[in-house]
Each structure stands twice: as structure tokens, then as C-alpha cells.
Design a protein around this motif. Structure first.
Motif, PDB file in Angstrom:
ATOM      1  N   VAL A 141       0.873  -1.182   0.000  1.00 18.36           N
ATOM      2  CA  VAL A 141       0.000   0.000   0.000  1.00 18.36           C
ATOM      3  C   VAL A 141       0.909   1.231   0.000  1.00 18.36           C
ATOM      4  CG1 VAL A 141      -1.915   1.186   1.124  1.00 18.36           C
ATOM      5  CG2 VAL A 141      -1.631  -1.296   1.425  1.00 18.36           C
TER       6      VAL A 141
ATOM      7  N   ALA B 216       2.959   3.873  -3.196  1.00 16.70           N
ATOM      8  CA  ALA B 216       3.842   3.619  -4.350  1.00 16.70           C
ATOM      9  C   ALA B 216       4.956   4.646  -4.478  1.00 16.70           C
ATOM     10  CB  ALA B 216       3.011   3.601  -5.629  1.00 16.70           C
TER      11      ALA B 216
ATOM     12  N   CYS C  77       8.501   6.468  -2.276  1.00 16.79           N
ATOM     13  CA  CYS C  77       9.917   6.104  -2.052  1.00 16.79           C
ATOM     14  C   CYS C  77      10.092   4.758  -1.356  1.00 16.79           C
ATOM     15  CB  CYS C  77      10.604   7.184  -1.230  1.00 16.79           C
ATOM     16  SG  CYS C  77      10.565   8.774  -2.029  1.00 16.79           S
TER      17      CYS C  77
ATOM     18  N   MET D 225       3.848  16.577  -0.758  1.00 19.23           N
ATOM     19  CA  MET D 225       4.446  17.615   0.070  1.00 19.23           C
ATOM     20  C   MET D 225       5.782  17.135   0.629  1.00 19.23           C
ATOM     21  SD  MET D 225       3.420  19.379   3.575  1.00 19.23           S
ATOM     22  CE  MET D 225       1.766  19.782   3.145  1.00 19.23           C
TER      23      MET D 225
ATOM     24  N   THR E 166      10.204  18.537   0.465  1.00 16.31           N
ATOM     25  CA  THR E 166      11.393  18.971  -0.249  1.00 16.31           C
ATOM     26  C   THR E 166      12.135  17.683  -0.602  1.00 16.31           C
ATOM     27  OG1 THR E 166      12.827  19.272   1.694  1.00 16.31           O
ATOM     28  CG2 THR E 166      11.369  21.092   1.106  1.00 16.31           C
ATOM     29  N   HIS E 167      13.267  17.750  -1.269  1.00 17.36           N
ATOM     30  CA  HIS E 167      13.724  16.493  -1.875  1.00 17.36           C
ATOM     31  C   HIS E 167      15.229  16.437  -2.047  1.00 17.36           C
ATOM     32  CE1 HIS E 167      13.143  19.391  -5.095  1.00 17.36           C
ATOM     33  NE2 HIS E 167      11.857  19.418  -4.802  1.00 17.36           N
ATOM     34  N   PHE E 168      15.950  16.832  -1.000  1.00 22.45           N
ATOM     35  CA  PHE E 168      17.399  16.676  -1.078  1.00 22.45           C
ATOM     36  C   PHE E 168      17.729  15.204  -0.891  1.00 22.45           C
ATOM     37  CE2 PHE E 168      21.836  16.875  -0.236  1.00 22.45           C
ATOM     38  CZ  PHE E 168      22.254  17.911  -1.054  1.00 22.45           C
TER      39      PHE E 168
ATOM     40  N   VAL F 243      -7.080   2.119  -0.425  1.00 25.15           N
ATOM     41  CA  VAL F 243      -7.308   1.006   0.511  1.00 25.15           C
ATOM     42  C   VAL F 243      -8.110   1.555   1.683  1.00 25.15           C
ATOM     43  CG1 VAL F 243      -6.190  -0.615   2.087  1.00 25.15           C
ATOM     44  CG2 VAL F 243      -5.187  -0.167  -0.171  1.00 25.15           C
TER      45      VAL F 243
ATOM     46  N   ASP G 114       2.595   3.440   3.385  1.00 25.82           N
ATOM     47  CA  ASP G 114       1.515   4.404   3.178  1.00 25.82           C
ATOM     48  C   ASP G 114       1.682   5.674   4.008  1.00 25.82           C
ATOM     49  OD1 ASP G 114       1.140   2.707   5.339  1.00 25.82           O
ATOM     50  OD2 ASP G 114      -1.035   2.576   5.146  1.00 25.82           O
ATOM     51  N   GLY G 115       2.949   6.041   4.260  1.00 28.61           N
ATOM     52  CA  GLY G 115       3.205   7.354   4.847  1.00 28.61           C
ATOM     53  C   GLY G 115       2.994   7.391   6.352  1.00 28.61           C
TER      54      GLY G 115
ATOM     55  N   THR H 235       3.991  22.596   6.166  1.00 30.40           N
ATOM     56  CA  THR H 235       3.271  21.840   7.188  1.00 30.40           C
ATOM     57  C   THR H 235       3.897  22.048   8.556  1.00 30.40           C
ATOM     58  OG1 THR H 235       2.534  19.644   7.870  1.00 30.40           O
ATOM     59  CG2 THR H 235       4.671  19.754   6.780  1.00 30.40           C
TER      60      THR H 235
ATOM     61  N   ASP I 181       8.166   6.113   5.852  1.00 33.67           N
ATOM     62  CA  ASP I 181       7.587   6.976   6.889  1.00 33.67           C
ATOM     63  C   ASP I 181       6.561   6.248   7.756  1.00 33.67           C
ATOM     64  OD1 ASP I 181       9.067   9.077   5.964  1.00 33.67           O
ATOM     65  OD2 ASP I 181       7.357  10.358   5.449  1.00 33.67           O
TER      66      ASP I 181
ATOM     67  N   GLY J 249      16.983  15.874   6.051  1.00 40.94           N
ATOM     68  CA  GLY J 249      16.719  15.263   4.740  1.00 40.94           C
ATOM     69  C   GLY J 249      17.056  13.776   4.669  1.00 40.94           C
ATOM     70  N   GLN J 250      16.535  13.002   5.611  1.00 41.19           N
ATOM     71  CA  GLN J 250      16.880  11.574   5.644  1.00 41.19           C
ATOM     72  C   GLN J 250      15.767  10.663   5.110  1.00 41.19           C
ATOM     73  OE1 GLN J 250      20.008  10.534   6.625  1.00 41.19           O
ATOM     74  NE2 GLN J 250      20.316  12.742   6.590  1.00 41.19           N
TER      75      GLN J 250
HETATM   76  C1  LIG Z   1       8.147  19.371   4.316  1.00 45.77           C
HETATM   77  C2  LIG Z   1       8.921  18.096   4.087  1.00 45.77           C
HETATM   78  C3  LIG Z   1      10.194  18.164   3.572  1.00 45.77           C
HETATM   79  C4  LIG Z   1      10.924  16.985   3.360  1.00 45.77           C
HETATM   80  N1  LIG Z   1      12.177  17.077   2.828  1.00 45.77           N
HETATM   81  C5  LIG Z   1      12.907  15.951   2.589  1.00 45.77           C
HETATM   82  C6  LIG Z   1      14.197  16.023   1.976  1.00 45.77           C
HETATM   83  O1  LIG Z   1      14.695  17.100   1.607  1.00 45.77           O
HETATM   84  N2  LIG Z   1      14.880  14.858   1.795  1.00 45.77           N
HETATM   85  C7  LIG Z   1      14.366  13.643   2.182  1.00 45.77           C
HETATM   86  O2  LIG Z   1      15.043  12.615   2.014  1.00 45.77           O
HETATM   87  N3  LIG Z   1      13.131  13.548   2.741  1.00 45.77           N
HETATM   88  C8  LIG Z   1      12.395  14.666   2.948  1.00 45.77           C
HETATM   89  N4  LIG Z   1      11.145  14.574   3.503  1.00 45.77           N
HETATM   90  C9  LIG Z   1      10.652  13.247   3.901  1.00 45.77           C
HETATM   91  C10 LIG Z   1      10.135  12.460   2.696  1.00 45.77           C
HETATM   92  O3  LIG Z   1       9.159  13.212   2.020  1.00 45.77           O
HETATM   93  C11 LIG Z   1       9.518  11.144   3.187  1.00 45.77           C
HETATM   94  O4  LIG Z   1      10.398  10.516   4.085  1.00 45.77           O
HETATM   95  C12 LIG Z   1       9.214  10.200   2.037  1.00 45.77           C
HETATM   96  O5  LIG Z   1       8.244  10.743   1.189  1.00 45.77           O
HETATM   97  C13 LIG Z   1       8.698   8.862   2.583  1.00 45.77           C
HETATM   98  O6  LIG Z   1       8.244   8.064   1.531  1.00 45.77           O
HETATM   99  P1  LIG Z   1       7.129   6.953   1.790  1.00 45.77           P
HETATM  100  O7  LIG Z   1       7.032   6.190   0.522  1.00 45.77           O
HETATM  101  O8  LIG Z   1       7.443   6.228   3.045  1.00 45.77           O
HETATM  102  O9  LIG Z   1       5.779   7.729   2.110  1.00 45.77           O
HETATM  103  P2  LIG Z   1       4.966   8.818   1.285  1.00 45.77           P
HETATM  104  O10 LIG Z   1       5.852   9.611   0.407  1.00 45.77           O
HETATM  105  O11 LIG Z   1       4.136   9.541   2.291  1.00 45.77           O
HETATM  106  O12 LIG Z   1       4.008   7.965   0.334  1.00 45.77           O
HETATM  107  C14 LIG Z   1       2.902   7.267   0.838  1.00 45.77           C
HETATM  108  C15 LIG Z   1       1.977   6.906  -0.319  1.00 45.77           C
HETATM  109  O13 LIG Z   1       0.947   6.067   0.209  1.00 45.77           O
HETATM  110  C16 LIG Z   1      -0.277   6.408  -0.407  1.00 45.77           C
HETATM  111  N5  LIG Z   1      -1.365   6.009   0.506  1.00 45.77           N
HETATM  112  C17 LIG Z   1      -1.495   6.332   1.813  1.00 45.77           C
HETATM  113  N6  LIG Z   1      -2.596   5.763   2.330  1.00 45.77           N
HETATM  114  C18 LIG Z   1      -3.186   5.076   1.312  1.00 45.77           C
HETATM  115  C19 LIG Z   1      -4.369   4.291   1.218  1.00 45.77           C
HETATM  116  N7  LIG Z   1      -5.159   4.081   2.274  1.00 45.77           N
HETATM  117  N8  LIG Z   1      -4.679   3.747   0.025  1.00 45.77           N
HETATM  118  C20 LIG Z   1      -3.883   3.946  -1.060  1.00 45.77           C
HETATM  119  N9  LIG Z   1      -2.751   4.680  -1.027  1.00 45.77           N
HETATM  120  C21 LIG Z   1      -2.405   5.234   0.150  1.00 45.77           C
HETATM  121  C22 LIG Z   1      -0.209   7.919  -0.598  1.00 45.77           C
HETATM  122  O14 LIG Z   1      -1.078   8.327  -1.644  1.00 45.77           O
HETATM  123  C23 LIG Z   1       1.280   8.111  -0.950  1.00 45.77           C
HETATM  124  O15 LIG Z   1       1.475   8.120  -2.344  1.00 45.77           O
HETATM  125  C24 LIG Z   1      10.374  15.727   3.709  1.00 45.77           C
HETATM  126  C25 LIG Z   1       9.080  15.664   4.220  1.00 45.77           C
HETATM  127  C26 LIG Z   1       8.355  16.830   4.399  1.00 45.77           C
HETATM  128  C27 LIG Z   1       6.949  16.727   4.925  1.00 45.77           C
END
Ligand SMILES: Cc1cc2nc3c(=O)[nH]c(=O)nc-3n(C[C@H](O)[C@H](O)[C@H](O)COP(=O)(O)OP(=O)(O)OC[C@H]3O[C@@H](n4cnc5c(N)ncnc54)[C@H](O)[C@@H]3O)c2cc1C
Length: 416
Positions: free
Chosen positions: A7, A9, A11, A40, A42-44, A124, A158-159, A264, A284, A294-295
Motif C-alpha cells: 500500500v 507507491a 519512495c 508535500m 522537499t527532496h534533497f 485502501v 503508506d506514509g 506543514t 515513513d 533530509g533523511q
Molecule cells: C516538508 C517536508 C520536507 C521533506 N524534505 C525531505 C528532503 O529534503 N529529503 C528527504 O530525504 N526527505 C524529505 N522529507 C521526507 C520524505 O518526504 C519522506 O520521508 C518520504 O516521502 C517517505 O516516503 P514513503 O514512501 O514512506 O511515504 P509517502 O511519500 O508519504 O508515500 C505514501 C503513499 O501512500 C499512499 N497512501 C497512503 N494511504 C493510502 C491508502 N489508504 N490507500 C492507497 N494509497 C495510500 C499515498 O497516496 C502516498 O502516495 C520531507 C518531508 C516533508 C513533509
């Protein structure tokens, strides 16, 4: 019946699915977003995360998107520049700051190419739990009928508000409330590299990205969110004016703002136990922290690597679920413990007296500057850098004007 349903798609989710599919497993990825899709963040991307992309054969693909490589950083503490390059990580010397709309779509494509089935626009709604074991999910495509989808394991990528973690009541530990609040937007017309300005309880970072643009993000302590709530644009520019007025001048004279502000105050810090019977968490969903260092992206990539290996062992009968998942959690926690503490400290946007003194030495000693920059790149040990021995040495040297002169002389000799 799938081997694994993932769940999310981005990072964490797409690389987990890609790696499992490359090992021959039947994988389904579900995301409510439709890609290309921004998010939302940033993306270093530090060298540690990029080294993983390279090991997956995707670093060249990222470079080909036109994102400029970053080979030098300048961190300013007041008028002290800490200029240099983090030591290379596993041979990767450059960093990148790719827009998430580009990076995430690239990861989704790579998972699909590896053979994972990806359903975009699918939300989901709940997990299917039988006898305490997660055996699948229920959800629906936009406007579609509810569907039941089953798998031997469900991964919540899923974040940080993870439905999987909340449903399974995943244990939370090392929790700290949000420390900063940050807003960012994109600018063209500026001649800027990767720059960080460490102000007095405020911070500005500039990251060059796609399209000759740069992202500029401004952070404040979370308790000062009211300033942003009252006036996002005014507060953003005031932080720049207070912290790096030269940048503010260039923005006024030559900069064009490309997008509205995004930001945020919801930046909690916590670990979650990343597994239970039939389910696991990645990225996350299992470990969230302030973005100041930026980890997040690199951590999500590491989870994808370690979790997909553990799941492969379980699915092929060469590993036992509880043991493999315990190893996964242990690996994550060991890899991140020191940087988590450093991140929570850095997010206070305050500096101890000894750090302030150390900045003096970092501004003229190239090796020390590079080591400092390596803290966030994952190439310098946080524990060794902040040891009393090392920090004490920097403090002593900061009092010694002769040391500064000798170092400058050595540098001058080295550069001819
Ligand atoms: C302001 C800000 C700045 C940042 N800057 C940096 C940076 O510079 N460098 C860095 O390395 N990291 C940075 N981060 C952190 C980074 O964005 C996250 O660590 C990263 O996106 C984690 O990826 P993820 O795949 O775990 O989760 P997410 O990117 O949150 O992806 C989760 C996905 O799950 C999907 N999802 C959730 N629930 C459901 C559901 N019920 N059904 C279907 N789909 C669902 C969402 O649509 C989403 O696409 C930053 C974060 C923030 C908020």
C-alpha cells in the motif's frame, strides 16, 4: 492471491515492490495517487540514498532526467561559511534534489518494468484480518466497486499516517512531538547552488533542481507556527531577510516564484514497530522524523532493500517470519539511531556554545568541513563527530588564532 500487496507507491513502496518482483514474486502495489504525482516534500537526496539507487540500476536514469548534480555545499552560520563536499558514500560523490513528481514516477515505472502490478487511483479502506493475521485489503478504484484483494503479506508503505499501522495498532516508541514548521516554493532566475543558512532559531535551505529552478525552504520552531498561519509569504521572506539578506536581494531583483507556498507543521518524530503477523511497514509509516536533515528518502530506500530481502526469505521458505522481521527492525534502528538523535537536535534550530565554537574551525579547515557535511550524507559517524574528544579538540582549536593561520597557509600551499 498475491505474494505481497504494497500500500503506497512512492519512495518506500515502489522500490519494495520492484525488488520483490525482480526476485520473481507476484506483487500488487496500490496507491490512491495517479502518477506523475507531486507530494508535500522537499527532496534533497544524500549520497547514501543515491548509492542505493545506483545499486538498483536507477542512478543514471535519475541523472538523465536533467536534475543538476550537486558536488559542493555551503552552510552558513552567520558570516562563517562551511564550504565543501561530503565524503563519497560507496563511491557516490554527488547529491541530487530531484522533484518528487519526477522521482516518484521514475520509481513507479521501475516497479512496473520489474513485473509488479500497479493500480493507481486505488484507495485502501481497510485490512482483511483473519485469526489476527493480515491476509489482504479492501478498497476501491475511483468510482469503482469495493474489491477484496488477498496476499501472503501486506506492506504498509503508506506514509506517516499509515492506515496499516493504525489498524494494527503498531507500537510507537522514541516519540517526540513536531519540532519545526517549514514552508517552501520554487524559484527561477537565481544563480544558486546547495546552500543552508543556520540562523537564530530559523533556517533556510536552497536546493537546485529540475528546470534551472531551485527550491527554497524556510523553517521555524513549531511553536512559532502562528507566524506562518498569519502570513505565509511575509514570514517566509522575513526569515530570508533575517538569515541571508543577500539571497533575499537576489530573489527580489532576479527571482520569479514558480508556485504557491507549500508547508506543514505536522512533522512528528517516532518509530513504529514495523511488523506483526502478516503485515510490515516501510518508510515513513514505520519511522518518521523532522525533514531538517533530509533523511526520509534514503531511509525509505534502505527499508525497501532490507524488507524485500526479508520477505523474499520468508516467501521462499528460507527464513521464518518473526526472525526475519525482528532482524529488519533491528537493522533499521541501528542504522538510524544516532542520526535520529542528531535530527531531533538539529530541528531545535539552536546551537550549543561548543557547536558555535566548532563552526569557527569548520569554516577554515577543509577536512573538518567535509566531515561536518558528511553527517547528513551518512558518511560521517555522528557518534564520533560529536564525541567529547573530537568536539573538545575543535573547541580548543577555535581559541587558537595560530591554528587558523596555519590551516589557511596549508590550504594556500595546497591550492598553489
Ligand atoms: C516538508 C517536508 C520536507 C521533506 N524534505 C525531505 C528532503 O529534503 N529529503 C528527504 O530525504 N526527505 C524529505 N522529507 C521526507 C520524505 O518526504 C519522506 O520521508 C518520504 O516521502 C517517505 O516516503 P514513503 O514512501 O514512506 O511515504 P509517502 O511519500 O508519504 O508515500 C505514501 C503513499 O501512500 C499512499 N497512501 C497512503 N494511504 C493510502 C491508502 N489508504 N490507500 C492507497 N494509497 C495510500 C499515498 O497516496 C502516498 O502516495 C520531507 C518531508 C516533508 C513533509
Amino acid at each position: 492471491m498475491y505474494d505481497v500487496i504494497v500500500v503506497g507507491a512512492r519512495c518506500a513502496g515502489s522500490p519494495t515492490a520492484m525488488l520483490l518482483a525482480r526476485k520473481g514474486h507476484r506483487v500488487l502495489v496500490l496507491d490512491r495517487a495517479e502518477f506523475p504525482s507531486d507530494t508535500m516534500s522537499t527532496h534533497f537526496m544524500h549520497q547514501s540514498g543515491l548509492a542505493r539507487l545506483r545499486s538498483w540500476g536507477l542512478l543514471d536514469r535519475l541523472a538523465a532526467t536533467g536534475c543538476p548534480p550537486i558536488t559542493e555545499a555551503v552552510w552558513w552560520y552567520g558570516d562563517l561559511p562551511i564550504r565543501g563536499s561530503a565524503p563519497a558514500y560507496d563511491g557516490v560523490a554527488e547529491a541530487y534534489a530531484p522533484r518528487r513528481i519526477v522521482l516518484d514516477a521514475m520509481l513507479v515505472d521501475a516497479a512496473r518494468e520489474a513485473g509488479a502490478e500497479i493500480r493507481e487511483g486505488f484507495t485502501v479502506r481497510e485490512l482483511i484480518i483473519e485469526d489476527g493475521t493480515v491476509v489482504g485489503v479492501r478498497g476501491r478504484s475511483h468510482g469503482g466497486q469495493e474489491e477484496e484483494l488477498r496476499a501472503r503479506a501486506v506492506v504498509g508503505a503508506d506514509g506517516h499516517r499509515s492506515l496499516v499501522a493504525r489498524t494494527m495498532n503498531a507500537e510507537v516508541y522514541k516519540e517526540r512531538p513536531s519540532i519545526t514548521v517549514a514552508y517552501y516554493t520554487y524559484w527561477t532566475g537565481l544563480k544558486r547552488g546547495y546552500e543552508v543558512y543556520l540562523g537564530n532559531e530559523q533556517q533556510v535551505a536552497v536546493m537546485p533542481t529540475h528546470g534551472d529552478a531551485c527550491l527554497i525552504v524556510c523553517a521555524l520552531p513549531n511553536a512559532e507556527f502562528g507566524r506562518y498561519r498569519a502570513d505565509v509569504e511575509g514570514t517566509y521572506h522575513q526569515i530570508i531577510e533575517d538569515t541571508c539578506p543577500e539571497l533575499g536581494k537576489e530573489m527580489r531583483e532576479h527571482g520569479q516564484q514558480m508556485e504557491k507556498f507549500t508547508g506543514t507543521k505536522d512533522l512528528p518524530n517516532f518509530y513504529r514497530r514495523p511488523y506483526g503477523t502478516g503485515w510490515a511497514l516501510a518508510g515513513d509509516a514505520g519511522f518518521h522524523k523532522d525533514p531538517v536533515t533530509g533523511q526520509g528518502i534514503a531511509d525509505a530506500f534502505r527499508d525497501a532493500d532490507v524488507l524485500s530481502t526479508a520477505l523474499h526469505r520468508v516467501l521462499t521458505g528460507t527464513g521464518e517470519w518473526d526472525q526475519e522481521m525482528a532482524n529488519y527492525e533491528e537493522t533499521r534502528n541501528q542504522a538510524t539511531a544516532a542520526l535520529y538523535e542528531f535530527t531531533c537536535l538539529a530541528a531545535t534550530l539552536q546551537f550549543s556554545d561548543r557547536m558555535r565554537q566548532a563552526f569557527t574551525v569548520l569554516s577554515y579547515d577543509q577536512a573538518e568541513a567535509n566531515a561536518f557535511l558528511g553527517l547528513v550524507a551518512g558518511t560521517t559517524s555522528v557518534i564520533e563527530f560529536f564525541s567529547d574528544e573530537h568536539m573538545g579538540g575543535l573547541v580548543e582549536r577555535s581559541k587558537d588564532v595560530g591554528d587558523r593561520e596555519r590551516t589557511l597557509t596549508r590550504q594556500a600551499a595546497a591550492t598553489g
